[in-house]
Design an enzyme around this catalytic site. Sequence first.
Site, short mmCIF file in Angstrom:
data_model
loop_
_atom_site.label_atom_id
_atom_site.label_comp_id
_atom_site.label_asym_id
_atom_site.label_seq_id
_atom_site.Cartn_x
_atom_site.Cartn_y
_atom_site.Cartn_z
N SER A 189 4.80 2.31 7.74
CA SER A 189 4.09 1.20 7.08
C SER A 189 5.42 0.99 6.26
O SER A 189 6.07 1.46 5.53
CB SER A 189 3.00 1.74 6.19
OG SER A 189 2.09 1.78 6.89
N HIS A 238 0.71 -1.23 0.02
CA HIS A 238 0.05 0.17 0.02
C HIS A 238 0.84 1.19 0.06
O HIS A 238 0.40 2.47 -0.35
CB HIS A 238 -0.95 -0.02 1.10
CG HIS A 238 -0.25 0.20 2.72
ND1 HIS A 238 -0.15 -0.66 3.61
CD2 HIS A 238 -0.14 1.33 3.12
CE1 HIS A 238 0.50 0.08 4.68
NE2 HIS A 238 0.45 1.16 4.33
N ILE A 276 -14.10 -24.78 2.29
CA ILE A 276 -14.20 -25.35 3.56
C ILE A 276 -15.03 -24.47 4.54
O ILE A 276 -14.98 -23.26 4.50
CB ILE A 276 -12.92 -25.67 4.02
CG1 ILE A 276 -11.97 -24.48 3.99
CG2 ILE A 276 -12.46 -26.72 3.19
CD1 ILE A 276 -10.40 -24.67 4.36
N ASP A 332 0.21 -7.60 1.63
CA ASP A 332 0.59 -6.20 1.56
C ASP A 332 1.83 -6.09 1.66
O ASP A 332 2.80 -5.17 2.32
CB ASP A 332 -0.03 -5.47 2.97
CG ASP A 332 -0.27 -4.00 2.51
OD1 ASP A 332 0.09 -3.53 1.51
OD2 ASP A 332 -0.24 -3.24 3.68
N GLY A 376 -8.40 -26.59 -4.10
CA GLY A 376 -9.64 -26.73 -4.96
C GLY A 376 -10.95 -27.28 -3.91
O GLY A 376 -11.67 -27.90 -4.79
N VAL A 377 -10.84 -26.69 -2.90
CA VAL A 377 -12.24 -26.98 -2.16
C VAL A 377 -12.98 -25.69 -1.57
O VAL A 377 -12.12 -24.80 -1.48
CB VAL A 377 -11.90 -28.02 -1.00
CG1 VAL A 377 -11.42 -29.33 -1.70
CG2 VAL A 377 -10.91 -27.63 -0.10
#
Length: 466
Positions: free
Chosen positions: A200, A97, A259, A127, A256-257
């Site tokens: 930051s 950012h 949950i 980030d 690929g699920v």
Amino acid sequence: MVLILSQSLMAGAQGAPKSFADLADRISPSVVNITTSTTVAGRTGPQGIVPEGSPFEDFFREFQDRNGGGGDRPRRSSALGSGFVISEDGFVVTNNHVIDGADEIQVEFFEGFELPAELVGTDPNTDIALLKVSADVPLKFVNFGDSDTARVGDWVMAMGNPLGQGFSVSAGIVSARNRALSGTYDDYIQTDAAINRGNSGGPLFNMAGDVIGVNTAILSPNGGSIGIGFSMASNVVVRVVNQLKEFGETRRGWLGVRIQDVTDDVAEAMGLETVAGALVTDVPDGPAKDAGMEAGDVITSFDGREVEDTRGLVRQVGNTEVGKTVRVVVLREGATETLRVTLGRREEAEGTMPAAQDDPQAEEDPAELEILGMTLSPVTEAVREDLNLDDTVKGLVVVSVDEASEAFEKGLRENDVITEAGQSAVLSLGDLQDRIDDAEEAGRKSLLLLVRRGGDPRFVALSLGD
């Protein structure tokens, strides 16, 4: 005298440093201030000052031009942040950012010189951004430490450019570990070392001078430090930085699920001995489906490590190499099965909607039934068209929910579709009643329902009563 001595002994026992000066002297040359510059499109006229078409419009336009504020001219906007050098050849870590959308990035070093930086890559999920500067001499740099060894109560020191004041140091302790804010891969160290705007991207050091976190966010009602700051753990950052160096982008593993966490009532409804693991709610086309995983499986182990909850599983999968074949242990209908899954790449799968499950053809059953605090009806073609459901979605539609019922309390609402009960497909009201009877005969106190809303599935356990 006794009081002073006892306090001194206590401080020594806790490892409190007499001074942070030597540490600050040693690591300051590796911490940098970052200034970004961005072109902002100008306005085409004095909008917001006078109404369009006003007789004063020309007057204000001329006034703006005379004062260098021509509304149609692009403006330059600048921002400040912090960062740190991680190699002598000029790789610099900061927050995404800090540099997001920047046209130019300038890095100022502790010794007083500045260098332009090029963007190597970013990872919005954590980030983190990686920059590169070119210098005539080797740059002083700092090393990453092992954030997993940081303990609550350990001393830490933050460095950076707070509020544009230049190089500044603050000290405190680790206040908490493994904080999650909003991201999927969050693993924040919480600290009371003063962190303000401009900090930051700066480093959080342990007392050995190793970076154990990247200062990213603060919790504050007024924008200033109130002693609650968050640094992304270095063990997360290291993996991101290594991938940005090698590929210019992140490459996370993808199972690929869909949950959800195993709750107490879900565990009881499924007959599970422990409340742990990740309950699979949907298996779209992908690695898990190819390996034979099914909705209703509970993932208990991934690549040799126990799965405590969904957050832990997501992080484990994301940190695993793309293309690696891993062993995934699941509980299915009371038995343990081990599946071998070759992981895909998360970034390539982003935005892919899971496919609805294929169920046998439902028979027409126009009747309604009040049960479990709901009024239910089969999904007919008329209902399918009215709710804009996919042709493959079959089950029972929720016509209404009693607001005083457990079903309402647990989030079931009108137009939800129940596709499974007791981990078996329900195509008619009779199927649901059979599942209830089976659960009661097995001594279960609750029934597990698979509910879909807008294509998103989740399991809900409802009590069966006395």
